[in-house]
Scaffold this motif. Structure first.
Motif, PDB file in Angstrom:
ATOM      1  N   ARG A   1       5.698  31.867  52.393  1.00  0.00           N
ATOM      2  CA  ARG A   1       5.847  30.749  53.329  1.00  0.00           C
ATOM      3  C   ARG A   1       4.589  29.824  52.995  1.00  0.00           C
ATOM      4  NH1 ARG A   1       6.833  35.504  57.047  1.00  0.00           N
ATOM      5  NH2 ARG A   1       4.504  35.669  57.107  1.00  0.00           N
ATOM      6  N   PHE A   2       4.985  29.132  51.940  1.00  0.00           N
ATOM      7  CA  PHE A   2       4.011  28.311  51.171  1.00  0.00           C
ATOM      8  C   PHE A   2       3.626  27.162  51.957  1.00  0.00           C
ATOM      9  CE2 PHE A   2       6.536  30.493  47.818  1.00  0.00           C
ATOM     10  CZ  PHE A   2       5.438  31.247  47.341  1.00  0.00           C
ATOM     11  N   SER A   3       4.335  26.595  52.665  1.00  0.00           N
ATOM     12  CA  SER A   3       3.885  25.496  53.525  1.00  0.00           C
ATOM     13  C   SER A   3       2.910  25.837  54.389  1.00  0.00           C
ATOM     14  CB  SER A   3       5.270  24.578  54.277  1.00  0.00           C
ATOM     15  OG  SER A   3       5.885  24.244  53.518  1.00  0.00           O
TER      16      SER A   3
ATOM     17  N   ALA B   1       0.645  26.906  45.814  1.00  0.00           N
ATOM     18  CA  ALA B   1       1.740  26.891  46.737  1.00  0.00           C
ATOM     19  C   ALA B   1       2.538  25.832  46.386  1.00  0.00           C
ATOM     20  CB  ALA B   1       0.866  26.830  48.152  1.00  0.00           C
ATOM     21  N   ASP B   2       1.932  24.502  46.310  1.00  0.00           N
ATOM     22  CA  ASP B   2       2.688  23.299  45.836  1.00  0.00           C
ATOM     23  C   ASP B   2       3.955  23.490  44.844  1.00  0.00           C
ATOM     24  OD1 ASP B   2       2.230  21.362  48.068  1.00  0.00           O
ATOM     25  OD2 ASP B   2       0.294  20.836  47.198  1.00  0.00           O
TER      26      ASP B   2
ATOM     27  N   ASP C   1       7.781  23.471  44.513  1.00  0.00           N
ATOM     28  CA  ASP C   1       8.337  22.495  43.445  1.00  0.00           C
ATOM     29  C   ASP C   1       7.912  21.106  43.914  1.00  0.00           C
ATOM     30  OD1 ASP C   1       9.663  22.186  41.152  1.00  0.00           O
ATOM     31  OD2 ASP C   1      11.644  21.628  42.114  1.00  0.00           O
ATOM     32  N   ASN C   2       6.789  21.019  44.582  1.00  0.00           N
ATOM     33  CA  ASN C   2       5.967  19.747  44.931  1.00  0.00           C
ATOM     34  C   ASN C   2       5.048  19.561  43.693  1.00  0.00           C
ATOM     35  OD1 ASN C   2       7.243  19.772  47.417  1.00  0.00           O
ATOM     36  ND2 ASN C   2       5.437  20.677  48.531  1.00  0.00           N
ATOM     37  N   ASN C   3       5.612  19.178  42.862  1.00  0.00           N
ATOM     38  CA  ASN C   3       4.840  19.188  41.296  1.00  0.00           C
ATOM     39  C   ASN C   3       3.910  17.982  41.374  1.00  0.00           C
ATOM     40  OD1 ASN C   3       6.153  21.507  39.693  1.00  0.00           O
ATOM     41  ND2 ASN C   3       7.766  20.415  40.426  1.00  0.00           N
TER      42      ASN C   3
ATOM     43  N   LEU D   1      -1.440  23.311  35.778  1.00  0.00           N
ATOM     44  CA  LEU D   1      -1.185  21.994  35.331  1.00  0.00           C
ATOM     45  C   LEU D   1      -0.267  21.968  34.449  1.00  0.00           C
ATOM     46  CD1 LEU D   1      -4.807  20.165  35.058  1.00  0.00           C
ATOM     47  CD2 LEU D   1      -2.762  19.372  36.359  1.00  0.00           C
ATOM     48  N   GLY D   2      -0.127  22.580  33.095  1.00  0.00           N
ATOM     49  CA  GLY D   2       1.014  22.640  32.310  1.00  0.00           C
ATOM     50  C   GLY D   2       2.335  22.962  32.812  1.00  0.00           C
ATOM     51  N   SER D   3       2.350  23.873  33.784  1.00  0.00           N
ATOM     52  CA  SER D   3       3.606  24.218  34.418  1.00  0.00           C
ATOM     53  C   SER D   3       4.031  23.094  35.367  1.00  0.00           C
ATOM     54  CB  SER D   3       3.477  25.457  35.463  1.00  0.00           C
ATOM     55  OG  SER D   3       3.055  26.720  34.594  1.00  0.00           O
ATOM     56  N   ALA D   4       3.274  22.474  35.892  1.00  0.00           N
ATOM     57  CA  ALA D   4       3.826  21.439  36.852  1.00  0.00           C
ATOM     58  C   ALA D   4       4.225  20.201  36.054  1.00  0.00           C
ATOM     59  CB  ALA D   4       2.596  20.914  37.766  1.00  0.00           C
ATOM     60  N   PHE D   5       3.550  19.832  34.979  1.00  0.00           N
ATOM     61  CA  PHE D   5       4.144  18.707  34.073  1.00  0.00           C
ATOM     62  C   PHE D   5       5.403  19.070  33.422  1.00  0.00           C
ATOM     63  CE2 PHE D   5      -0.481  17.357  34.046  1.00  0.00           C
ATOM     64  CZ  PHE D   5      -0.249  15.841  34.451  1.00  0.00           C
TER      65      PHE D   5
END
Length: 181
Positions: A79-81, A111-112, A116-118, A150-154
């Motif tokens: 429940r990340f939000s 959590a973001d 998938d809130n990259n 950071l690398g994963s989000a990018f």
């Protein structure tokens, strides 16, 4: 095991202390129940004791602890939000502690990333990284995890150059760390 026995003993102590109306000790027992519940992955117990602590404490340090465990438990339950809301509450309670802030920003970014809130994850990871560089120096092992995030989000945003850059920075730190130990 031992943790379940300790939890049972602590619950008994709590009932005894509530009868005597000793608030400071009740708070300490709730804190121990909270930690033990979290340690044995009793999510319902963790949520219960964290919320009970928030009802009775006036101490900022104890509130931060409760919100931390609430956030971690919500994240563990995917429940990340909800976890982000609790983590943001910590930032509001203690905005001046840069070490705490960097940890909380990392948790928010994780959590973001899970949601998938990259773009939001990148923003939190970058703020976390800035604080870590300032407080820990360029080769601290914590930075490696931040660079991986950071690398994963990018990567998720198909920004492969930035992903590679951040994964490479993580690798450099890990290589440095391995050479030192």
């Amino acid at each position: 095991g031992k943790n379940h026995e300790a939890l049972t003993l602590a619950k008994g102590a709590l009932q005894h202390l509530e009868i005597k109306n000793n608030n400071l000790l009740v708070e300490e027992v709730f804190e121990q129940l909270l930690k033990l519940s979290h340690e044995i992955s009793d999510h319902n117990g963790t949520l219960k004791y964290a919320n009970e602590l928030l009802k009775i404490t006036n101490l900022k340090k104890t509130k931060i602890l409760a919100y931390k465990y609430l956030g971690h438990t919500e994240a563990a339950c995917e429940r990340f939000s909800e976890s982000i809301k609790y983590y943001r509450t910590i930032l509001a309670l203690e905005p001046q502690d840069s070490n705490l802030t960097s940890s909380v920003l990392f948790w928010i970014a994780e959590a973001d990333l899970s949601l998938d809130n990259n773009e939001e994850a990148i923003e939190s990871y970058q703020r976390c990284l800035d604080l870590e560089l300032e407080n820990l120096g360029p080769n601290h092992i914590n930075l490696s995890e931040t660079y991986i995030g950071l690398g994963s989000a990018f990567y998720n945003l198909k920004n492969y150059n930035q992903a590679l850059l951040n994964f490479s920075e993580s690798l450099k730190i890990l290589q440095y760390y391995m050479q030192q130990n």
